[in-house]
Scaffold this motif. Structure first.
Motif, PDB file in Angstrom:
ATOM      1  N   SER A 134       0.840  -1.198   0.000  1.00 31.88           N
ATOM      2  CA  SER A 134       0.000   0.000   0.000  1.00 31.88           C
ATOM      3  C   SER A 134       0.876   1.248   0.000  1.00 31.88           C
ATOM      4  O   SER A 134       2.107   1.167   0.088  1.00 31.88           O
ATOM      5  N   VAL A 135       0.241   2.395  -0.101  1.00 30.58           N
ATOM      6  CA  VAL A 135       0.926   3.681  -0.041  1.00 30.58           C
ATOM      7  C   VAL A 135       0.347   4.469   1.128  1.00 30.58           C
ATOM      8  O   VAL A 135      -0.878   4.559   1.291  1.00 30.58           O
ATOM      9  N   LYS A 136       1.212   5.029   1.948  1.00 27.54           N
ATOM     10  CA  LYS A 136       0.734   5.823   3.079  1.00 27.54           C
ATOM     11  C   LYS A 136      -0.083   7.007   2.565  1.00 27.54           C
ATOM     12  O   LYS A 136       0.305   7.655   1.583  1.00 27.54           O
ATOM     13  N   PRO A 137      -1.201   7.349   3.204  1.00 26.72           N
ATOM     14  CA  PRO A 137      -2.011   8.483   2.752  1.00 26.72           C
ATOM     15  C   PRO A 137      -1.279   9.810   2.963  1.00 26.72           C
ATOM     16  O   PRO A 137      -0.423   9.931   3.832  1.00 26.72           O
ATOM     17  N   LEU A 138      -1.633  10.792   2.155  1.00 30.38           N
ATOM     18  CA  LEU A 138      -0.987  12.095   2.224  1.00 30.38           C
ATOM     19  C   LEU A 138      -1.074  12.700   3.629  1.00 30.38           C
ATOM     20  O   LEU A 138      -0.100  13.267   4.134  1.00 30.38           O
ATOM     21  N   ALA A 139      -2.222  12.569   4.267  1.00 35.29           N
ATOM     22  CA  ALA A 139      -2.397  13.166   5.593  1.00 35.29           C
ATOM     23  C   ALA A 139      -1.374  12.634   6.593  1.00 35.29           C
ATOM     24  O   ALA A 139      -0.945  13.344   7.502  1.00 35.29           O
ATOM     25  N   GLU A 140      -0.973  11.370   6.412  1.00 33.49           N
ATOM     26  CA  GLU A 140      -0.034  10.745   7.338  1.00 33.49           C
ATOM     27  C   GLU A 140       1.397  11.228   7.148  1.00 33.49           C
ATOM     28  O   GLU A 140       2.197  11.231   8.082  1.00 33.49           O
ATOM     29  N   VAL A 141       1.726  11.658   5.939  1.00 37.36           N
ATOM     30  CA  VAL A 141       3.128  12.005   5.636  1.00 37.36           C
ATOM     31  C   VAL A 141       3.314  13.480   5.287  1.00 37.36           C
ATOM     32  O   VAL A 141       4.424  13.899   4.964  1.00 37.36           O
ATOM     33  N   ALA A 142       2.248  14.266   5.329  1.00 38.60           N
ATOM     34  CA  ALA A 142       2.328  15.666   4.912  1.00 38.60           C
ATOM     35  C   ALA A 142       3.366  16.453   5.700  1.00 38.60           C
ATOM     36  O   ALA A 142       4.156  17.222   5.129  1.00 38.60           O
TER      37      ALA A 142
END
Length: 632
Positions: free
Chosen positions: A480-488
């Motif tokens: 999977s790919v980490k969501p933007l909110a998690e890595v922003a």
């Protein structure tokens, strides 16, 4: 004999190290064998390789890829050129077989038997080869002695061939020393740093910047396939915990083998070591001997402290920091000249100079213990654990089969184990690539577990060095790919740092232009000095992550006192640098490292020689593809 090996060498791994780059052919497990006539897929110098062999290796290769990348589809598999890669591996293995036959290199039955008997997994609690364990483990892996021994013979043959080909490697002391001096040379630099923090207030990063970077670099946030595997270990050690052992049996075992529990005579001593090579010149040997004799006189005549002198002069890195203290040791733990001298001393006495293969020593005895029988109380738990494991070893297969039967009948794995004193454990949610190491199994063994539906308990056990694992896949997650909110916030910090560094680099480049004639007073006050740096471009305390070849090259091409051309990015900002001092390894450093460096250089030469041999072997081979489908 080679025909026999080839006929039984399906799915065997041949690992060959060579050069600085290591060529590895890995085939784990046993391939599938199908009936019917064997059609020739290709020939290597006229020797056939069958479709059956190709299919077996292809299936293993594909399983390995799918184990690492469960989402791999047929199109992606085709793009990875699996067929041609398997062909190349089969060709190289056949060429090596042929070369071994030409050179008369073979593995005798006696050699093969000795190696098998030395494999710990096939030994009993006393460390002796156990035929029943051997057969049981092979059966559990759906293998046979014939196939296993053929694969092992193949591996040993390749290792022996490599030894034969590289036996003539020689390295001179001069070339090794030149390499050591080249690699060990260091530069101390003076630098002016333009810290990133000074530019943070001048940088802005908005949400659109963060989103754009995220969309362009999603590979940086990929989460690999993960799984949580519950397992029950059925082995002699785990069953031993609930195995009753009579106290009389413990005492009987203790009294039956007094030699096993006898402590040898021991000495605790300190030493001072001044290294000198065994083949050193008479002048060098005499020089080191004079130095150790001078230290002896300082201790005997001036009553100087032995430990203090050891800390200052001894070149033994393992003990010098402890005042030369070697701790307790038995006679067999030391080389003979050292042991003879140490065990001849009374506590508090010091030897004269003692010559060993490592150099000259001064030895002072601190304490001494005579040979003695260890009290039963001290070894009681060890004996009990050993007896319990021996008793439990004969029950492993029965317990395993009982639990398997109950699980097949619908009983929970944890409950089935608990009824026999075994506790279920779990890996927790981990990347699938890490699970074989955590469970001590090969990836191919774990593949059926990872392919099962979550909640499935597998009937077939996995074989480990400690026994058998019965497994249940608790949870599985695809890549999977980490969501933007998690890595922003991580992306924002990265962009802010990059942009601040760009501004710092711009100012550093401008400052560098002013340094050709003299250093302005404002910059002179900021000059600091670094620790010694090597050719990799890493500067202790300034740039410790990511080698910088350009910086390393500039450091060693710039004269002492001159500024390096341009500015360079460091961990904390941008900097301009000049070479302040050149540091070279000392003769004492060389004396300590020479043997280890010589061995490493000789091994590198062997690897290079074998790589050249493999290249020559492949270039001269006549390979005919008989079935073009194998290249698709």
């Amino acid at each position: 004999m080679l025909d026999v090996i080839r006929a039984n060498a399906q799915s065997w791994g041949v690992k060959i190290a060579f050069g600085i780059i290591i060529l590895v052919f890995v085939f784990w497990g046993v391939g599938s064998f199908t009936g019917g006539p064997a059609t020739v897929a290709l020939t290597v110098n006229g020797e056939p390789v069958t479709i059956q062999q190709f299919q077996s290796e292809y299936e293993l290769f594909e399983r390995q890829l799918r184990n690492q990348m469960p989402g791999l589809d047929a199109e992606a598999l085709k793009a990875m050129q699996v067929g041609p890669r398997v062909v190349q591996q089969l060709v190289m293995r056949e060429l090596l077989d042929q070369e071994a036959a030409r050179a008369g290199v073979l593995i005798t039955p006696q050699e093969l038997r000795r190696v098998i008997e030395e494999i710990p997994a096939f030994q009993n609690a006393e460390g002796r080869f156990d035929p029943e364990t051997y057969l049981r483990l092979l059966k559990a892996q759906r293998d046979s002695p014939g196939r296993f021994e053929a694969r092992l013979r193949d591996q040993l043959l390749m290792e022996k061939l490599r030894e034969e080909i590289t036996a003539g490697v020689f390295v001179s002391e001069a070339e090794v020393k030149d390499l050591y001096l080249y690699d060990g040379e260091r530069r101390i630099v003076e630098y002016i740093l333009f810290p990133i923090g000074d530019y943070a207030s001048r940088v802005t990063v908005d949400d659109a910047d963060v989103k754009a970077w995220y969309e362009a670099n999603q590979g940086a946030f990929r989460v690999p396939p993960q799984a949580d595997v519950e397992y029950l270990l059925v082995g002699a050690k785990t069953l031993a915990a609930s195995e009753p052992v009579d106290e009389a049996a413990v005492r009987a075992a203790y009294e039956r083998e007094p030699a096993r529990y006898t402590r040898p005579e021991r000495v605790r001593a300190r030493h001072i070591l001044l290294p000198v090579a065994q083949d050193a010149s008479p002048e060098e040997t005499e020089k080191v001997k004079s130095e150790i004799e001078a230290l002896e006189r300082r201790i005997r005549d001036n009553n100087e402290d032995f430990a203090a002198l050891a800390g200052e002069y001894s070149r033994d890195p393992g003990s010098a920091g402890r005042g030369g203290d070697l701790g307790w040791f038995a006679r067999e733990q030391m080389v003979k000249p050292f042991a003879d001298a140490a065990f001849a001393l009374e506590p508090g006495a010091m030897s004269g100079p003692v010559r060993t293969q490592f150099g000259y020593h001064l030895i002072r005895a601190e304490e001494r213990e005579a040979e003695s029988l260890t009290p039963l109380a001290e070894v009681h738990d060890e004996i009990r654990a050993r007896l319990a494991a021996e008793q439990a070893a004969g029950k492993v297969q029965d317990v395993l089969e009982q639990i398997q039967a109950e699980v097949i009948g619908g009983k929970d794995l944890a409950a089935a184990g608990e009824a026999r004193g075994l506790k279920i454990a779990g890996t927790g949610l981990k990347p699938q690539a890490e699970l074989p190491g955590l469970l001590d199994v090969k990836p191919a063994q774990l593949a059926p577990v990872l392919a099962a539906a979550p909640g499935t308990t597998l009937d077939a056990p996995l074989v480990t060095r400690e026994g058998y694992l019965l497994t249940r896949l608790k949870e599985s997650r695809p890549e999977s790919v980490k969501p933007l909110a998690e890595v922003a916030s991580e992306i924002r910090a990265r962009l802010e740092k990059e942009r601040a560094l760009q501004l710092a680099m711009k100012d550093a480049e401008e400052a560098r232009k002013t340094l050709e004639t003299e250093v302005p007073a404002a910059l002179r006050a900021k000059i600091a000095k670094s620790a010694p740096a090597g050719r990799d471009g890493l500067l202790p305390g300034l740039k410790e992550e990511g080698a910088d070849p350009a910086l390393g090259k500039a450091l060693f091409e710039t004269e002492t006192g001159r500024w390096l051309p341009g500015a360079f990015a460091l961990d904390g900002g941008a900097a301009v640098l000049r070479v302040a001092e050149v540091v070279r390894p000392s003769d004492e450093d060389w004396a300590v490292a020479s043997k280890q460096i010589s061995a490493a250089v000789a091994d590198a030469k062997r690897q290079q020689m074998f790589q050249a041999f493999l290249t020559m072997l492949r270039a001269g081979a006549n390979v005919e593809i008989r079935d073009e489908r194998i290249m698709q």
